[in-house]
Motif scaffolding. Structure first.
Motif, PDB file in Angstrom:
ATOM      1  N   PRO A 159     -42.761 -56.269 -23.340  1.00 19.74           N
ATOM      2  CA  PRO A 159     -41.901 -55.238 -23.140  1.00 19.74           C
ATOM      3  C   PRO A 159     -40.562 -55.341 -23.221  1.00 19.74           C
ATOM      4  CG  PRO A 159     -42.870 -55.307 -20.971  1.00 19.74           C
ATOM      5  CD  PRO A 159     -43.652 -56.491 -21.571  1.00 19.74           C
ATOM      6  N   LYS A 160     -40.253 -56.722 -22.826  1.00 21.64           N
ATOM      7  CA  LYS A 160     -38.648 -57.035 -22.699  1.00 21.64           C
ATOM      8  C   LYS A 160     -38.358 -57.972 -23.539  1.00 21.64           C
ATOM      9  CE  LYS A 160     -38.499 -56.544 -17.604  1.00 21.64           C
ATOM     10  NZ  LYS A 160     -38.289 -57.293 -16.208  1.00 21.64           N
ATOM     11  N   GLY A 161     -39.328 -58.207 -24.583  1.00 26.86           N
ATOM     12  CA  GLY A 161     -38.915 -59.054 -25.642  1.00 26.86           C
ATOM     13  C   GLY A 161     -39.530 -60.468 -25.426  1.00 26.86           C
ATOM     14  N   GLY A 162     -39.350 -61.360 -26.373  1.00 25.63           N
ATOM     15  CA  GLY A 162     -39.737 -62.798 -26.146  1.00 25.63           C
ATOM     16  C   GLY A 162     -39.689 -63.457 -27.595  1.00 25.63           C
ATOM     17  N   ASP A 163     -39.904 -64.777 -27.689  1.00 29.69           N
ATOM     18  CA  ASP A 163     -40.375 -65.607 -28.686  1.00 29.69           C
ATOM     19  C   ASP A 163     -41.600 -65.775 -29.127  1.00 29.69           C
ATOM     20  OD1 ASP A 163     -37.444 -66.001 -28.605  1.00 29.69           O
ATOM     21  OD2 ASP A 163     -37.587 -67.751 -27.536  1.00 29.69           O
ATOM     22  N   ILE A 164     -42.088 -65.464 -30.432  1.00 30.82           N
ATOM     23  CA  ILE A 164     -43.422 -65.720 -30.852  1.00 30.82           C
ATOM     24  C   ILE A 164     -43.392 -66.652 -32.129  1.00 30.82           C
ATOM     25  CG2 ILE A 164     -43.860 -63.316 -29.929  1.00 30.82           C
ATOM     26  CD1 ILE A 164     -44.033 -62.387 -32.811  1.00 30.82           C
ATOM     27  N   PHE A 165     -44.584 -66.801 -32.472  1.00 33.16           N
ATOM     28  CA  PHE A 165     -44.917 -67.444 -33.732  1.00 33.16           C
ATOM     29  C   PHE A 165     -45.844 -66.755 -34.296  1.00 33.16           C
ATOM     30  CE2 PHE A 165     -45.111 -71.891 -31.171  1.00 33.16           C
ATOM     31  CZ  PHE A 165     -43.842 -71.953 -31.091  1.00 33.16           C
ATOM     32  N   ILE A 166     -45.931 -66.560 -35.795  1.00 33.42           N
ATOM     33  CA  ILE A 166     -46.901 -65.945 -36.730  1.00 33.42           C
ATOM     34  C   ILE A 166     -47.464 -67.215 -37.566  1.00 33.42           C
ATOM     35  CG2 ILE A 166     -47.461 -64.314 -38.547  1.00 33.42           C
ATOM     36  CD1 ILE A 166     -44.730 -62.923 -37.553  1.00 33.42           C
ATOM     37  N   ILE A 167     -48.876 -67.300 -37.261  1.00 37.18           N
ATOM     38  CA  ILE A 167     -49.584 -68.361 -37.753  1.00 37.18           C
ATOM     39  C   ILE A 167     -50.503 -67.611 -39.016  1.00 37.18           C
ATOM     40  CG2 ILE A 167     -51.229 -70.509 -37.864  1.00 37.18           C
ATOM     41  CD1 ILE A 167     -48.251 -70.731 -36.358  1.00 37.18           C
ATOM     42  N   ASN A 168     -50.100 -67.619 -40.037  1.00 31.45           N
ATOM     43  CA  ASN A 168     -50.844 -66.869 -41.106  1.00 31.45           C
ATOM     44  C   ASN A 168     -51.956 -67.395 -41.917  1.00 31.45           C
ATOM     45  OD1 ASN A 168     -48.989 -64.363 -41.381  1.00 31.45           O
ATOM     46  ND2 ASN A 168     -47.591 -65.974 -41.822  1.00 31.45           N
ATOM     47  N   GLY A 169     -52.941 -66.950 -42.509  1.00 32.82           N
ATOM     48  CA  GLY A 169     -54.001 -67.605 -43.329  1.00 32.82           C
ATOM     49  C   GLY A 169     -53.348 -68.099 -44.561  1.00 32.82           C
ATOM     50  N   SER A 170     -54.156 -67.885 -45.636  1.00 32.23           N
ATOM     51  CA  SER A 170     -53.821 -68.383 -46.835  1.00 32.23           C
ATOM     52  C   SER A 170     -52.588 -67.530 -47.529  1.00 32.23           C
ATOM     53  CB  SER A 170     -54.871 -68.568 -48.084  1.00 32.23           C
ATOM     54  OG  SER A 170     -54.503 -68.675 -49.140  1.00 32.23           O
ATOM     55  N   ASP A 171     -51.464 -68.184 -48.168  1.00 32.75           N
ATOM     56  CA  ASP A 171     -50.503 -67.311 -48.814  1.00 32.75           C
ATOM     57  C   ASP A 171     -50.873 -66.956 -50.119  1.00 32.75           C
ATOM     58  OD1 ASP A 171     -50.594 -69.579 -50.250  1.00 32.75           O
ATOM     59  OD2 ASP A 171     -48.461 -70.217 -49.966  1.00 32.75           O
ATOM     60  N   LYS A 172     -51.986 -67.184 -50.435  1.00 32.92           N
ATOM     61  CA  LYS A 172     -52.706 -66.621 -51.718  1.00 32.92           C
ATOM     62  C   LYS A 172     -53.478 -65.654 -51.767  1.00 32.92           C
ATOM     63  CE  LYS A 172     -52.628 -71.122 -54.149  1.00 32.92           C
ATOM     64  NZ  LYS A 172     -52.094 -71.979 -53.358  1.00 32.92           N
ATOM     65  N   ASP A 173     -53.742 -65.308 -50.295  1.00 32.82           N
ATOM     66  CA  ASP A 173     -54.484 -63.782 -50.115  1.00 32.82           C
ATOM     67  C   ASP A 173     -53.664 -62.693 -49.704  1.00 32.82           C
ATOM     68  OD1 ASP A 173     -56.012 -61.878 -48.755  1.00 32.82           O
ATOM     69  OD2 ASP A 173     -56.921 -63.446 -47.625  1.00 32.82           O
ATOM     70  N   TYR A 174     -53.622 -61.734 -50.642  1.00 37.35           N
ATOM     71  CA  TYR A 174     -52.911 -60.568 -50.677  1.00 37.35           C
ATOM     72  C   TYR A 174     -52.639 -59.835 -49.413  1.00 37.35           C
ATOM     73  CZ  TYR A 174     -49.681 -56.741 -52.192  1.00 37.35           C
ATOM     74  OH  TYR A 174     -48.874 -55.884 -52.522  1.00 37.35           O
ATOM     75  N   ASN A 175     -54.047 -59.876 -48.807  1.00 37.01           N
ATOM     76  CA  ASN A 175     -54.073 -59.175 -47.478  1.00 37.01           C
ATOM     77  C   ASN A 175     -52.923 -59.576 -46.394  1.00 37.01           C
ATOM     78  OD1 ASN A 175     -55.943 -57.971 -48.494  1.00 37.01           O
ATOM     79  ND2 ASN A 175     -57.745 -58.762 -47.203  1.00 37.01           N
ATOM     80  N   VAL A 176     -52.794 -61.102 -46.551  1.00 35.91           N
ATOM     81  CA  VAL A 176     -51.781 -61.369 -45.623  1.00 35.91           C
ATOM     82  C   VAL A 176     -50.538 -60.983 -45.897  1.00 35.91           C
ATOM     83  CG1 VAL A 176     -50.567 -63.663 -45.139  1.00 35.91           C
ATOM     84  CG2 VAL A 176     -52.953 -63.992 -45.544  1.00 35.91           C
ATOM     85  N   THR A 177     -50.069 -60.669 -46.915  1.00 33.02           N
ATOM     86  CA  THR A 177     -48.859 -60.021 -47.313  1.00 33.02           C
ATOM     87  C   THR A 177     -49.007 -58.641 -46.631  1.00 33.02           C
ATOM     88  OG1 THR A 177     -48.432 -61.165 -49.490  1.00 33.02           O
ATOM     89  CG2 THR A 177     -47.302 -58.965 -49.006  1.00 33.02           C
ATOM     90  N   LEU A 178     -50.052 -57.793 -46.627  1.00 31.31           N
ATOM     91  CA  LEU A 178     -50.008 -56.490 -46.292  1.00 31.31           C
ATOM     92  C   LEU A 178     -50.074 -56.562 -44.648  1.00 31.31           C
ATOM     93  CD1 LEU A 178     -52.898 -55.247 -48.673  1.00 31.31           C
ATOM     94  CD2 LEU A 178     -50.429 -54.704 -48.852  1.00 31.31           C
TER      95      LEU A 178
END
Length: 355
Positions: A159-178
């Protein structure tokens, strides 16, 4: 004269019997041909089985389609796009009535999909849309909402904020974009900062471990990580454990895999997004058969199929009929209700490591 009349009558009777026999034989042959009519033929092309849920999708789809009188020819491309194209071409050669595709690369199948459609074959995008292809149906979960649910879990935990990472799947999967559109929608008005982002080719889980290690080299600590799915999260938690951050760093993902539900029970993963694979696969099978049978599955007349494509999605060029299934956020608070009571996983399996 009398003998001639008798002979003529006898010849007439023989002729009538012959004609009737021929007619009866013709009807029987037509009936036999009708009864031997081939069932609906469906080609099912999977990306791979690196993601746990795909086996369940396959089994439910096939059993549902068979229950509707269809036959399913299943192929697994093992993450090789050229192999998937070859498999779809094989389905075209076999004159399938419909081809259902879980695309490896949603932008690389346009040409082969056009070939299929030119042959009058129905093409269904399952879970992942094929771009600029004018397919007959896209059926998936609400992927933007998946991103919203994951980001909201992070927001509530920090709730006070913080630092995060985003580890996605394949960049060829349009679901990742969505999914990322949903994530950014939630995070844009918060004090949460994305310090590191990575993609894992072909959704290979071991790449998530490497990504977390790289992220921690750039940023010594991390308050939360959004993983593209639970398989990636499993490897990510391994990396966090090596840095004594497992259970301290907020981890969220999607798919409600058994291992993820176990981590939620053990408090090393905060949340997973449960997506009813059974519901998705059953609807896909029903709609595929309906399309082959000539049913209009759109809102106005799709009632015959039992399910309607009430929306359209832009594939980049065309408006494609769209059926979406809603996801559910699962935490320790509703784990039993959503996962165990629904029969998705058994209690003894989920709590295997909890005493």
């Amino acid at each position: 004269m009398h003998k001639r009349m008798i002979t003529a009558l006898l010849l007439l009777c023989v002729f009538c019997i012959f004609v009737c026999g021929c007619q009866k034989q013709q009807v029987n042959e037509e009936t036999l041909e009708s009864s031997n009519k081939e069932s609906i033929q469906i080609g099912l092309s999977f990306d791979s089985f690196v993601i746990e849920r795909w086996l369940r999708d396959r089994d439910v789809f096939i059993s549902t389609a068979q229950g509707l009188g269809a036959e399913v020819n299943f192929q697994n491309a093992n993450g090789d796009i050229e192999e998937q194209i070859s498999q779809i071409e094989y389905f075209i050669k076999k004159k399938m009535d419909a081809i259902v595709i879980i695309a490896i690369d949603g932008a690389a199948l346009n040409d082969v999909v056009k070939k299929a459609k030119d042959e009058g074959i129905k093409v269904i995008c399952y879970d992942r849309i094929i771009r600029n292809a004018d397919t007959d149906l896209y059926i998936s979960f609400d992927n933007e909402q998946v991103g919203v649910l994951m980001a909201e879990a992070i927001k509530e935990s920090l709730p006070k904020g913080g630092d995060i990472f985003i580890i996605n799947g394949s960049d060829k999967d349009y679901n990742v974009t969505l999914v990322n559109e949903g994530i950014q929608k939630v995070l844009k008005d918060t004090d949460i900062s994305v310090k590191y982002t990575a993609y894992c080719d072909n959704w290979l889980a071991e790449l998530a471990l490497t990504a977390v290690e790289e992220g921690l080299r750039q940023c010594e600590t991390v308050d939360g990580i959004i993983f593209g799915n639970d398989d990636l999260a499993g490897q990510g938690v391994r990396a966090l454990a090596e840095h004594r951050l497992a259970g301290k760093t907020i981890v969220v993902a999607q798919d409600a895999e058994l291992s993820a539900c176990q981590r939620i029970a053990e408090r090393t993963q905060k949340m997973t997004v449960y997506k009813s694979v059974d519901e998705l696969a059953k609807k896909a099978a029903v709609l595929t058969v309906a399309l082959v049978n000539g049913t209009d599955i759109t809102k106005d007349s799709g009632e015959e199929a039992g399910i309607c494509a009430e929306e359209y999605i832009d594939d980049g060029t065309y408006k494609v009929p769209y059926v979406k299934v809603q996801p559910v956020a699962v935490t320790s608070e509703n784990l039993d209700q959503e996962i165990i009571e629904s029969g998705f996983h058994a209690y003894e399996d989920v709590y295997l490591n909890v005493k």
